[in-house]
Design a protein around this motif. Structure first.
Motif, PDB file in Angstrom:
ATOM      1  N   GLY A 162       1.021  -1.003  -0.012  1.00 29.07           N
ATOM      2  CA  GLY A 162       0.257   0.058   0.222  1.00 29.07           C
ATOM      3  C   GLY A 162       1.044   1.475  -0.319  1.00 29.07           C
ATOM      4  N   LEU A 163       1.968   1.311   1.060  1.00 30.49           N
ATOM      5  CA  LEU A 163       3.000   2.281   0.503  1.00 30.49           C
ATOM      6  C   LEU A 163       3.823   2.403  -0.559  1.00 30.49           C
ATOM      7  CD1 LEU A 163       4.618   2.095   4.680  1.00 30.49           C
ATOM      8  CD2 LEU A 163       2.697   3.728   3.504  1.00 30.49           C
ATOM      9  N   SER A 164       3.945   1.596  -0.935  1.00 32.14           N
ATOM     10  CA  SER A 164       4.317   1.705  -2.240  1.00 32.14           C
ATOM     11  C   SER A 164       3.307   1.886  -3.198  1.00 32.14           C
ATOM     12  CB  SER A 164       4.663  -0.334  -3.325  1.00 32.14           C
ATOM     13  OG  SER A 164       3.727  -0.809  -3.369  1.00 32.14           O
ATOM     14  N   GLN A 165       2.131   1.848  -3.514  1.00 29.84           N
ATOM     15  CA  GLN A 165       0.628   2.548  -4.188  1.00 29.84           C
ATOM     16  C   GLN A 165       1.374   4.053  -3.508  1.00 29.84           C
ATOM     17  OE1 GLN A 165       0.572   0.179  -6.554  1.00 29.84           O
ATOM     18  NE2 GLN A 165      -1.835   0.472  -6.436  1.00 29.84           N
ATOM     19  N   ARG A 214      -5.086   8.316   8.029  1.00 32.49           N
ATOM     20  CA  ARG A 214      -4.697   8.093   6.505  1.00 32.49           C
ATOM     21  C   ARG A 214      -6.431   7.722   5.961  1.00 32.49           C
ATOM     22  NH1 ARG A 214      -0.979   3.556   6.070  1.00 32.49           N
ATOM     23  NH2 ARG A 214      -1.147   4.148   3.795  1.00 32.49           N
ATOM     24  N   TRP A 215      -7.077   8.322   6.205  1.00 35.32           N
ATOM     25  CA  TRP A 215      -8.539   7.680   5.628  1.00 35.32           C
ATOM     26  C   TRP A 215      -8.375   8.250   4.125  1.00 35.32           C
ATOM     27  CZ3 TRP A 215     -11.924  11.720   4.153  1.00 35.32           C
ATOM     28  CH2 TRP A 215     -11.719  12.583   4.411  1.00 35.32           C
ATOM     29  N   ARG A 216      -7.425   9.292   3.693  1.00 36.42           N
ATOM     30  CA  ARG A 216      -7.602  10.502   2.400  1.00 36.42           C
ATOM     31  C   ARG A 216      -6.942   9.390   1.706  1.00 36.42           C
ATOM     32  NH1 ARG A 216      -8.335  13.852   6.124  1.00 36.42           N
ATOM     33  NH2 ARG A 216      -9.692  15.102   6.101  1.00 36.42           N
ATOM     34  N   ASP A 217      -5.543   8.287   1.756  1.00 35.97           N
ATOM     35  CA  ASP A 217      -5.000   7.845   1.087  1.00 35.97           C
ATOM     36  C   ASP A 217      -5.495   6.883   0.198  1.00 35.97           C
ATOM     37  OD1 ASP A 217      -2.166   8.652   1.746  1.00 35.97           O
ATOM     38  OD2 ASP A 217      -2.471   7.892   3.688  1.00 35.97           O
ATOM     39  N   LYS A 240      -0.568   6.634  -6.966  1.00 34.26           N
ATOM     40  CA  LYS A 240      -1.828   6.025  -6.603  1.00 34.26           C
ATOM     41  C   LYS A 240      -2.163   6.150  -5.130  1.00 34.26           C
ATOM     42  CE  LYS A 240       0.179   3.250 -10.761  1.00 34.26           C
ATOM     43  NZ  LYS A 240       0.257   1.731 -10.849  1.00 34.26           N
ATOM     44  N   LYS A 241      -3.324   5.703  -5.436  1.00 27.99           N
ATOM     45  CA  LYS A 241      -4.481   5.544  -3.715  1.00 27.99           C
ATOM     46  C   LYS A 241      -4.461   4.072  -3.344  1.00 27.99           C
ATOM     47  CE  LYS A 241      -5.773   9.740  -3.166  1.00 27.99           C
ATOM     48  NZ  LYS A 241      -4.817  10.309  -1.711  1.00 27.99           N
ATOM     49  N   ILE A 242      -4.778   3.971  -2.487  1.00 27.93           N
ATOM     50  CA  ILE A 242      -4.525   2.009  -2.229  1.00 27.93           C
ATOM     51  C   ILE A 242      -6.281   1.644  -1.716  1.00 27.93           C
ATOM     52  CG2 ILE A 242      -4.691   0.764   0.196  1.00 27.93           C
ATOM     53  CD1 ILE A 242      -1.817   2.737   1.103  1.00 27.93           C
ATOM     54  N   ASP A 243      -5.693   0.596  -2.628  1.00 27.16           N
ATOM     55  CA  ASP A 243      -6.753  -0.098  -2.829  1.00 27.16           C
ATOM     56  C   ASP A 243      -6.399  -1.522  -1.960  1.00 27.16           C
ATOM     57  OD1 ASP A 243      -9.276  -1.607  -3.613  1.00 27.16           O
ATOM     58  OD2 ASP A 243      -9.653  -1.207  -5.865  1.00 27.16           O
ATOM     59  N   PRO A 244      -7.231  -1.296  -1.110  1.00 23.79           N
ATOM     60  CA  PRO A 244      -7.192  -3.027  -0.309  1.00 23.79           C
ATOM     61  C   PRO A 244      -7.723  -4.571  -1.158  1.00 23.79           C
ATOM     62  CG  PRO A 244      -7.665  -1.098   1.582  1.00 23.79           C
ATOM     63  CD  PRO A 244      -7.900  -0.762  -0.533  1.00 23.79           C
TER      64      PRO A 244
END
Length: 256
Positions: free
Chosen positions: A7-10, A218-221, A15-19
């Motif tokens: 996720g951090l690499s995204q 970090r919800w905005r990520d 880019k935004k994180i898509d779990p």
């Protein structure tokens, strides 16, 4: 790399994180690695298993044991019928705690019929040893299963869990929050659950509650779908009576 690292690499790539997407792709990659390297994984596992004594605990031995159990984890994704008896035997028969925990992790993360039996065995074996049972709680809360939230709610009623103890809270709720299939469940139920637990824990231990609340900073990520659900879960907390510790985190998250 873990799903958190991916996720951090995204984010680093703009880019935004898509779990859910990260979890799906990592799962596919894990299976591909296991299938492509099955022979080497078995050879490595068997070589270490033969050479390593159960009571060997020096630095080198710990590293070898970690590699051995990692091999078993990968193999469980492509040869579960062969790995299950090995994992179950580790839980029931090994005198090494690390091997017991690794075997239990393999069983809980899969669909083995031996899972429930070995969970009961482990809990009975280490009854009265809460620090060891923290592993038992964490394994179940961190299992990549669709029923992760249901499992955590059930475990909250178990004798091994104590909401008043920050170590138990960290083992169960902390592990759940690192679980993509748990905290980041696609229906948002994981977010709502943790938000409700923040309020409950805050009445007992504001510091522990603040640690839980930091997951929302970090919800905005995240991609719009997750961003919306995370914000919706934490917004109601702003209107509740909270400790200064938690209030600070919630205010910071919403103001950003």
């Amino acid at each position: 790399p873990s799903e958190g690292e991916l996720g951090l690499s995204q984010l680093a790539a703009g880019k935004k994180i898509d779990p859910a997407k990260i979890h799906k792709n990592r799962k596919k990659m894990t299976a591909a690695i296991a299938e492509g390297l099955a022979d080497q994984l078995w050879a490595t596992y068997e070589k270490i298993e033969e050479a390593l004594g159960e009571r060997d605990c020096d630095f080198k031995s710990r590293g070898m044991r970690s590699l051995k159990n990692l091999c078993l984890f990968y193999l469980s994704k492509v040869e579960p019928e062969t790995v299950t008896p090995i994992a179950a035997a580790a839980v029931s028969g090994s005198r090494n705690l690390t091997d017991k925990i690794a075997g239990l992790s393999v069983l809980v993360d899969g669909d083995s019929k031996a899972k429930d039996k070995m969970l009961k065995h482990f809990a009975k074996l280490f009854k009265g040893k809460p620090t060891i049972l923290d592993n038992w709680l964490a394994i179940q809360a961190g299992a990549h299963r669709d029923d992760a939230l249901k499992a955590v709610k059930a475990l909250m009623k178990h004798k091994a869990f104590d909401l008043n103890n920050p170590n138990r809270v960290s083992a169960l709720l902390g592990s759940f929050m690192r679980n993509t299939c748990g905290f980041h469940g696609e229906d948002g139920s994981g977010y709502k659950f943790i938000a409700s637990m923040i309020v409950r824990v805050d009445r007992i231990n504001p510091q522990a509650a603040a640690r839980l609340a930091k997951a929302f900073l970090r919800w905005r990520d995240y991609t719009p779908k997750y961003r919306k659900m995370m914000k919706a879960a934490i917004e109601p907390l702003a209107g509740k009576k909270l400790s200064a510790n938690v209030k600070e985190v919630v205010t910071k998250a919403l103001k950003g």
